[in-house]
Design an enzyme around this catalytic site. Structure first.
Site, PDB file in Angstrom:
ATOM      1  N   TRP A 123     -40.582 -20.639  64.011  1.00 14.40           N
ATOM      2  CA  TRP A 123     -41.006 -22.021  64.211  1.00 14.40           C
ATOM      3  C   TRP A 123     -39.846 -23.011  64.270  1.00 14.40           C
ATOM      4  O   TRP A 123     -40.078 -24.210  64.433  1.00 14.40           O
ATOM      5  CB  TRP A 123     -42.008 -22.427  63.131  1.00 14.40           C
ATOM      6  CG  TRP A 123     -41.626 -21.984  61.758  1.00 14.40           C
ATOM      7  CD1 TRP A 123     -42.010 -20.836  61.130  1.00 14.40           C
ATOM      8  CD2 TRP A 123     -40.778 -22.667  60.832  1.00 14.40           C
ATOM      9  NE1 TRP A 123     -41.455 -20.755  59.875  1.00 14.40           N
ATOM     10  CE2 TRP A 123     -40.699 -21.882  59.663  1.00 14.40           C
ATOM     11  CE3 TRP A 123     -40.092 -23.878  60.873  1.00 14.40           C
ATOM     12  CZ2 TRP A 123     -39.948 -22.255  58.554  1.00 14.40           C
ATOM     13  CZ3 TRP A 123     -39.341 -24.257  59.765  1.00 14.40           C
ATOM     14  CH2 TRP A 123     -39.290 -23.439  58.618  1.00 14.40           C
ATOM     15  N   PHE A 179     -44.421 -12.684  65.189  1.00 21.07           N
ATOM     16  CA  PHE A 179     -42.993 -12.475  65.453  1.00 21.07           C
ATOM     17  C   PHE A 179     -42.109 -13.169  64.429  1.00 21.07           C
ATOM     18  O   PHE A 179     -40.902 -13.293  64.628  1.00 21.07           O
ATOM     19  CB  PHE A 179     -42.644 -12.935  66.871  1.00 21.07           C
ATOM     20  CG  PHE A 179     -43.344 -12.149  67.944  1.00 21.07           C
ATOM     21  CD1 PHE A 179     -43.279 -10.760  67.955  1.00 21.07           C
ATOM     22  CD2 PHE A 179     -44.084 -12.784  68.915  1.00 21.07           C
ATOM     23  CE1 PHE A 179     -43.933 -10.026  68.930  1.00 21.07           C
ATOM     24  CE2 PHE A 179     -44.738 -12.062  69.898  1.00 21.07           C
ATOM     25  CZ  PHE A 179     -44.666 -10.677  69.909  1.00 21.07           C
ATOM     26  N   HIS A 180     -42.712 -13.650  63.339  1.00 27.67           N
ATOM     27  CA  HIS A 180     -41.908 -14.175  62.224  1.00 27.67           C
ATOM     28  C   HIS A 180     -41.179 -13.012  61.563  1.00 27.67           C
ATOM     29  O   HIS A 180     -41.698 -11.910  61.464  1.00 27.67           O
ATOM     30  CB  HIS A 180     -42.834 -14.864  61.219  1.00 27.67           C
ATOM     31  CG  HIS A 180     -42.123 -15.661  60.161  1.00 27.67           C
ATOM     32  ND1 HIS A 180     -41.357 -15.069  59.180  1.00 27.67           N
ATOM     33  CD2 HIS A 180     -42.054 -16.996  59.940  1.00 27.67           C
ATOM     34  CE1 HIS A 180     -40.869 -16.010  58.392  1.00 27.67           C
ATOM     35  NE2 HIS A 180     -41.271 -17.190  58.837  1.00 27.67           N
ATOM     36  N   GLU A 190     -40.469 -17.613  48.924  1.00 27.48           N
ATOM     37  CA  GLU A 190     -40.415 -17.153  50.308  1.00 27.48           C
ATOM     38  C   GLU A 190     -39.037 -17.431  50.889  1.00 27.48           C
ATOM     39  O   GLU A 190     -38.453 -18.488  50.640  1.00 27.48           O
ATOM     40  CB  GLU A 190     -41.449 -17.868  51.192  1.00 27.48           C
ATOM     41  CG  GLU A 190     -42.892 -17.538  50.921  1.00 27.48           C
ATOM     42  CD  GLU A 190     -43.819 -18.226  51.902  1.00 27.48           C
ATOM     43  OE1 GLU A 190     -43.354 -18.626  52.995  1.00 27.48           O
ATOM     44  OE2 GLU A 190     -45.009 -18.381  51.577  1.00 27.48           O
ATOM     45  N   CYS A 241     -60.707 -30.548  51.967  1.00 29.72           N
ATOM     46  CA  CYS A 241     -60.691 -31.791  51.195  1.00 29.72           C
ATOM     47  C   CYS A 241     -60.485 -31.470  49.726  1.00 29.72           C
ATOM     48  O   CYS A 241     -61.277 -30.730  49.126  1.00 29.72           O
ATOM     49  CB  CYS A 241     -62.008 -32.533  51.402  1.00 29.72           C
ATOM     50  SG  CYS A 241     -62.217 -33.956  50.315  1.00 29.72           S
ATOM     51  N   ASN A 256     -51.200 -22.088  48.364  1.00 29.55           N
ATOM     52  CA  ASN A 256     -49.974 -21.819  49.118  1.00 29.55           C
ATOM     53  C   ASN A 256     -49.506 -23.097  49.787  1.00 29.55           C
ATOM     54  O   ASN A 256     -50.247 -23.705  50.575  1.00 29.55           O
ATOM     55  CB  ASN A 256     -50.222 -20.754  50.190  1.00 29.55           C
ATOM     56  CG  ASN A 256     -48.951 -20.395  50.933  1.00 29.55           C
ATOM     57  OD1 ASN A 256     -48.054 -19.765  50.377  1.00 29.55           O
ATOM     58  ND2 ASN A 256     -48.861 -20.805  52.187  1.00 29.55           N
ATOM     59  N   GLU A 257     -48.308 -23.531  49.430  1.00 32.74           N
ATOM     60  CA  GLU A 257     -47.671 -24.671  50.090  1.00 32.74           C
ATOM     61  C   GLU A 257     -48.633 -25.850  50.246  1.00 32.74           C
ATOM     62  O   GLU A 257     -48.925 -26.318  51.352  1.00 32.74           O
ATOM     63  CB  GLU A 257     -47.113 -24.255  51.454  1.00 32.74           C
ATOM     64  CG  GLU A 257     -45.998 -23.236  51.372  1.00 32.74           C
ATOM     65  CD  GLU A 257     -45.410 -22.888  52.731  1.00 32.74           C
ATOM     66  OE1 GLU A 257     -44.253 -22.430  52.778  1.00 32.74           O
ATOM     67  OE2 GLU A 257     -46.109 -23.072  53.747  1.00 32.74           O
TER      68      GLU A 257
END
Length: 688
Positions: A331, A373-374, A323, A123, A157-158
């Site tokens: 994904w 596996f990225h 990135e 939050c 991050n993001e």
């Protein structure tokens, strides 16, 4: 915007190359850091982003700290002459915090509190979470404020998502009180709450949109999105307070996103507002290269649009690719590996549009969980002779040669308008075609006419200055905010050219329909009145004929308009709008305003913008002759011009350089003249 920008940090005068590094995941593998040191040198990786999700490694129990691993990473970077982008760890909190302070966990729109897990499950309003993040951030700043490797703060991050807890509900009500001057009457009018008898007579009655509650009051939906953006920014400002205090000379950024795989700007937060509070814009770029629904060149155009948007958020200042993947992600619906040459090509495209970095997610693949596996620079076998590692090292060598380009920007005379709030409002509008609104796609289609001609473009928001541009294009500006109409009138009156399209000026900033005729505030400058929009089925088209007798197709939308001082440049040839203007032109002061009253095929945009380009004398950044699918972009520091020639096709292409001109290849120092042969996915960076 052709003057050199001052780097955001004195040591950021080279292209940054490296990426997201997670040594905290490898604390039980003592040889990994030594191995990474060697591999970073081989890959020409000079910059690492660390600690992005490191909170549980820094503070495994409340009040118990383990900074030794981060000390070692920072010191190793300094020893090899590398840079560290140090992250604050708020993007994911440790389990002990969720257990001890459950209020830090988000409540969903369904009013159910989340369990511990995932990222950004916190939050932004919670005083506990703000206190906890400030505490750990202060410790980081105190410990590393003078560290020679530190060049930039990576905040969280993001950022994304929202919380519907009681703390956020009360914060939302307070935000609304400020917005509407503590007047429920003003709020009720702005939200048009007489609809379905939804009028509020107490602030306590107002709640955020919910799937089992209110979701059809568009003013509420729009204000909730605004509040979420503002509350996220407020949390970010709370995060950076100790960093500004203790490290005033270290710039801050947070990584913005694009929506993938559609390559549109991320619509969850208003990045135009957020960008005002960062020192440098950075974003995470994951285009679905080699997909089966568009050509490589078409995707390259969409990526270029987003790059130009993020460059333009700070008035042309270079941005960072925080990135990207050196090969694939994990994904997408189908996770395609980058074909040979594509990594270098896509990296050069980002640089060509204003990036001063190529940073990866991730440096080393993890062993477990959802991103094992990225794509990464270093695979599970740690080999430096893999195809991906070799291509990353090649890009590293090239970026070293591109150091002179850092700080240079792009000089654009054309601007395309993109507005996050307009995107929200148009997506919420119940009308049009449910699947055919495609606001961003429409912006990108108008952008295409210039990208294919190698003419630089800024992608700006309605709050940014217009007067620096010869041509401003505002596709589907459904929501026109207060004061924008006057700014357009001033711009055109002083000699500017302005283009609007169908579905423009339909509502104000509260999402209330304009009374007195569309396109609202822009009616006078455009010299037309729009009566109604007809939505076509996917298989339908309508003929449009211009003054030269050329015939074109309109699809998806045709708008019935009436002239009020403007003159027609093209007309509809059939149906209920037969004989009515399809495109208009209106002289206004020293300038001209145009209205495109339908979604016209690309051939029409080529012809229409081709004439404007000729009239305005707009020139490509570098005047080479290139076939379709080849993009030519330039950056300049006011003295030196850098040219990027990129082949986004699967076949060899020949580019004809200007007669008598020569370029110097920045990678090889070779002189380039005459015909330049580019292999599939081939690219060249050169100086004039």
């Amino acid at each position: 915007m052709s003057t050199r920008w001052t780097p955001v940090h004195p040591r950021m005068n080279v292209m940054l190359h490296g990426g997201d590094y997670n040594p905290d995941q490898w604390l039980d593998y003592p040889g990994i850091l030594d191995e990474d040191d060697k591999l970073m040198k081989l890959a020409r990786a000079n910059t690492m982003s660390v600690n992005i999700f490191g909170w549980s490694a820094l503070e495994p129990e409340e009040g118990v700290y383990r900074f030794e691993w981060l000390d070692e990473v920072m010191d190793r970077a300094a020893a090899r002459g590398g840079h560290i982008i140090l992250a604050t760890p708020s993007g994911a909190r440790p389990a002990w915090m969720s257990e001890r302070y459950p209020e830090v966990l988000r409540v969903g729109a369904n009013r159910v509190r989340n369990l511990h897990g995932l990222r950004h499950n916190h939050c932004y309003t919670s005083p506990v979470y703000r206190e906890q993040t400030q505490r750990i951030n202060r410790m980081l700043a105190e410990r590393y404020c003078s560290h020679p490797a530190l060049i930039l703060w990576h905040i969280s991050n993001e950022y994304g998502g929202d919380c519907h807890c009681e703390l956020c509900q009360e914060a939302f009500r307070n935000w609304l009180k400020e917005r509407y001057g503590h007047s429920l009457d003003k709020l009720n009018h702005a939200w048009w709450t007489g609809f379905w008898s939804h009028r509020f007579n107490s602030w306590s009655q107002i709640e955020s949109p919910a799937p089992h509650g209110e979701s059809q009051v568009h003013g509420l939906n729009l204000d909730w999105r605004r509040f979420v953006s503002d509350q996220t920014i407020d949390f970010y400002l709370s995060e950076i307070a100790p960093l500004r205090e203790l490290t005033p000379d270290i710039p801050v950024t947070t990584n913005f996103m694009g929506n993938y795989p559609d390559m549109r700007p991320f619509t969850g937060l208003n990045y135009e507002r957020f960008a005002r509070h960062v020192d440098i814009v950075s974003w995470d770029a994951y285009p679905p290269w080699h997909n089966n629904w568009q050509s490589t060149a078409e995707l390259a155009r969409d990526v270029a649009f987003v790059n130009d948007l993020y460059r333009s958020l700070k008035g042309g200042r270079p941005f960072l690719i925080m990135e990207c993947t050196p090969s694939l992600v994990n994904w997408h619906a189908v996770n395609k590996a980058k074909r040979p040459g594509m990594h270098k090509l896509s990296s050069l495209q980002s640089i060509a549009h204003g990036a001063d970095s190529i940073l990866y997610f991730q440096w080393r693949k993890g062993r477990g969980a959802s991103e094992k596996f990225h794509g990464a620079v270093v695979d599970h076998d740690s080999r430096p002779d893999t195809r991906v590692f070799r291509e990353v090292a090649e890009v590293g060598r090239l970026l070293e040669r591109l150091a002179p380009v850092t700080g240079a920007s792009v000089d654009a005379k054309v601007a395309i308008l993109y507005d996050w709030e307009n995107d929200w409002a148009l997506a919420d509008a119940q009308g049009f075609g449910q699947d055919s609104r495609r606001y961003v796609r429409t912006c990108q289609e108008h952008y295409r006419a210039f990208w294919e001609r190698h003419i630089p473009v800024d992608v700006i928001t309605p709050d940014q200055p217009l007067d620096r541009y010869a041509l401003v294009i505002a596709p589907m500006l459904y929501m026109v905010r207060e004061g924008f109409g006057q700014r357009v009138e001033d711009y055109v009156r002083q000699g500017g050219r302005f283009v609007a399209t169908y579905a423009t000026g339909m509502v104000d900033e509260s999402d209330l329909a304009y009374l007195g005729g569309r396109p609202g505030q822009l009616r006078e400058v455009l010299g037309i009145r729009a009566e109604e929009i007809d939505t076509l089925y996917p298989e339908e088209t309508r003929e449009v004929v211009d003054a030269d007798g050329a015939s074109y197709c309109a699809y998806d939308y045709c708008e019935l308009v009436h002239l009020e001082g403007a003159q027609a440049l093209a007309w509809y040839a059939a149906d209920l709008y037969q004989g009515h203007p399809a495109v208009t032109e209106h002289g206004y002061g020293k300038g001209r305003a145009y209205y495109v009253a339908g979604r016209h095929e690309s051939r029409y945009h080529d012809a229409f913008y081709g004439k404007l380009i000729e009239e305005l004398g707009l020139q490509p950044g570098y005047p080479a002759e290139a076939p379709a699918g080849v993009s030519i972009q330039t950056r300049s520091d006011g003295e030196q011009t850098y040219v990027f020639i990129m082949n986004f096709t699967e076949s060899e292409q020949i580019v004809q350089l200007p007669e008598g001109a020569a370029l110097t290849d920045l990678e090889t120092d070779a002189t380039l003249s005459g015909s330049l042969r580019l292999p599939p996915y081939g690219a060249v960076a050169a100086r004039v």
